[in-house]
Design an enzyme around this catalytic site. Sequence first.
Site, short mmCIF file in Angstrom:
data_model
loop_
_atom_site.label_atom_id
_atom_site.label_comp_id
_atom_site.label_asym_id
_atom_site.label_seq_id
_atom_site.Cartn_x
_atom_site.Cartn_y
_atom_site.Cartn_z
N TYR A 142 -12.47 -25.72 -13.17
CA TYR A 142 -11.53 -25.06 -14.07
C TYR A 142 -12.30 -24.47 -15.24
O TYR A 142 -13.15 -25.13 -15.84
CB TYR A 142 -10.51 -26.08 -14.59
CG TYR A 142 -9.48 -25.49 -15.53
CD1 TYR A 142 -8.51 -24.58 -15.08
CD2 TYR A 142 -9.46 -25.84 -16.88
CE1 TYR A 142 -7.56 -24.05 -15.94
CE2 TYR A 142 -8.51 -25.31 -17.75
CZ TYR A 142 -7.56 -24.41 -17.27
OH TYR A 142 -6.63 -23.89 -18.13
N ASP A 237 -20.43 -24.11 -18.05
CA ASP A 237 -19.22 -24.31 -18.83
C ASP A 237 -19.23 -25.77 -19.30
O ASP A 237 -18.87 -26.68 -18.56
CB ASP A 237 -17.99 -24.00 -17.97
CG ASP A 237 -16.69 -24.20 -18.75
OD1 ASP A 237 -16.75 -24.69 -19.90
OD2 ASP A 237 -15.62 -23.88 -18.20
N LYS A 265 -13.34 -28.12 -26.96
CA LYS A 265 -13.02 -29.55 -27.09
C LYS A 265 -13.81 -30.26 -28.20
O LYS A 265 -13.42 -30.17 -29.35
CB LYS A 265 -13.12 -30.23 -25.72
CG LYS A 265 -12.12 -29.56 -24.74
CD LYS A 265 -11.91 -30.24 -23.42
CE LYS A 265 -10.73 -29.58 -22.69
NZ LYS A 265 -11.03 -28.95 -21.43
C1 LIG Z 1 -10.54 -27.47 -21.02
C2 LIG Z 1 -11.48 -26.60 -20.32
C3 LIG Z 1 -11.50 -25.21 -20.50
C4 LIG Z 1 -10.44 -24.49 -21.29
O1 LIG Z 1 -10.42 -24.84 -22.63
P1 LIG Z 1 -9.07 -24.58 -23.46
O2 LIG Z 1 -9.47 -24.95 -24.85
O3 LIG Z 1 -8.03 -25.44 -22.87
O4 LIG Z 1 -8.75 -23.13 -23.33
C5 LIG Z 1 -12.53 -24.50 -19.93
N1 LIG Z 1 -13.47 -25.08 -19.19
C6 LIG Z 1 -13.48 -26.42 -18.97
C7 LIG Z 1 -14.58 -27.01 -18.16
C8 LIG Z 1 -12.47 -27.22 -19.50
O5 LIG Z 1 -12.45 -28.52 -19.22
#
Ligand SMILES: *Cc1c(COP(=O)(O)O)cnc(C)c1O
Length: 426
Positions: A142, A237, A265
């Site tokens: 994701y 990511d 995060k």
């Molecule tokens: C949570 C998440 C996102 C998206 O971040 P948001 O702040 O919810 O837009 C992207 N990549 C990873 C790996 C994530 O866990």
Amino acid sequence: MDRSEQLFEAAKRVLPGGVNSPVRAFRAVGMAPRFITRADGAYIHDADGRSYIDYVCSWGPMILGHNHPAVREAVEEAVKDGLSFGAPTEREVEIARLMVELVPNIEMVRMVNSGTEAVMSALRLARGATGREKLIKFEGCYHGHSDCMLVNAGSSALAGGHPSSAGVPVGAAKDTLTAQFNDLQSVEVLLNENAGEVAAVIVEPVAANMGVVGPAPGFLEGLRALCDKHGALLIFDEVITGFRLALGGAQEFFGVRADIVTFGKIIGGGMPVGAYCASRALMEQVAPCGSVYQAGTLSGNPVAMAAGLAQLRYLKAHPEVYSGINGYAARLADGLREIAARTGTGVRINQVGSVLSPFFTPDDVNTFTDAKGSDVGKYARYFAGMLERGVYLAPAQFEAMFVSAAHSGEDLRRTLEAAGEVLGAL
Ligand SMILES: *Cc1c(COP(=O)(O)O)cnc(C)c1O
């Protein structure tokens, strides 16, 4: 009806599904969500006065636990000076400097407001810098909800049974190629078939949105080598893994270099923040230096920067946080495995650093296909049983559990005691 249920009914009238982010609706576990009033340390408290040991930790940001004084006090100080200026501040320089110091292979930082935005912008940079348009991502990973990443995505995009989304134009998705996590050959095939056309390979270095699946030995190294061979950029990511696996994130933890790194995060300390980072040569292609446009009214917001800076400074000053949370997660994983063995429950526990997840399958889980083999009905029953016993887990199988520095030995004991009862009854 208890207070949470009443609030949920009211919410459903004015918010789609009663929530502002799908997973919160608890649909994957077939229940009504708890409405949360406050959180402190390892605990969250709901509108009905119940308390839970929290392993969601706001999906990762609260690595120091909720309401940590270092972060809260920094925010309180910042608020006194105003909420937003839309102009440069010293704090933006300080947090960028700290990130450049702690994270390997990055020289410059651009702050945005979410992980989604960070990834979206990183992909634009990769395409701008290479002059290529195709992207390779991994099924079940994701990367936020931008059009071109909502293709075979994980997390609640997965739990809802919609691996992609209505409203994503074919045109936006057609340049996103999907490979299999922990399968280098699937990447090599795509790179060969699309020689000279792939701008970037994007990966969660530890997949944590299909449940937790760590990289097989050599997988990340192999991606690095394939990207070098084909002139594609490697994007880590690190929205979850950044400042969680180690101060330097997955690059430090696994010893593999990425070209562009995205954060979110943890770097916001609980405020909405994201960032993308790379070498000077790449980052100076971003506006106003270069021709890759990207902007944000609230980017680098002074209150959000205060929260993030305080959390990152605390982590730098207290490296023992990492041995603490990793040790806790390892003991929790071992304890759960022992219970599974004792009760004859077919459960696999995957754990990397301070993220972990159970899969209700007797087989090892090393791929997305393996992860999908989990019995989600059993997960739902496990979730409900744990919640009833005061343990708040991710309300969906294909998510991670997060450990924070506030989780204590007593919390671990209580969690395992609850798991013993619940798994025993499954
Ligand atoms: C949570 C998440 C996102 C998206 O971040 P948001 O702040 O919810 O837009 C992207 N990549 C990873 C790996 C994530 O866990």
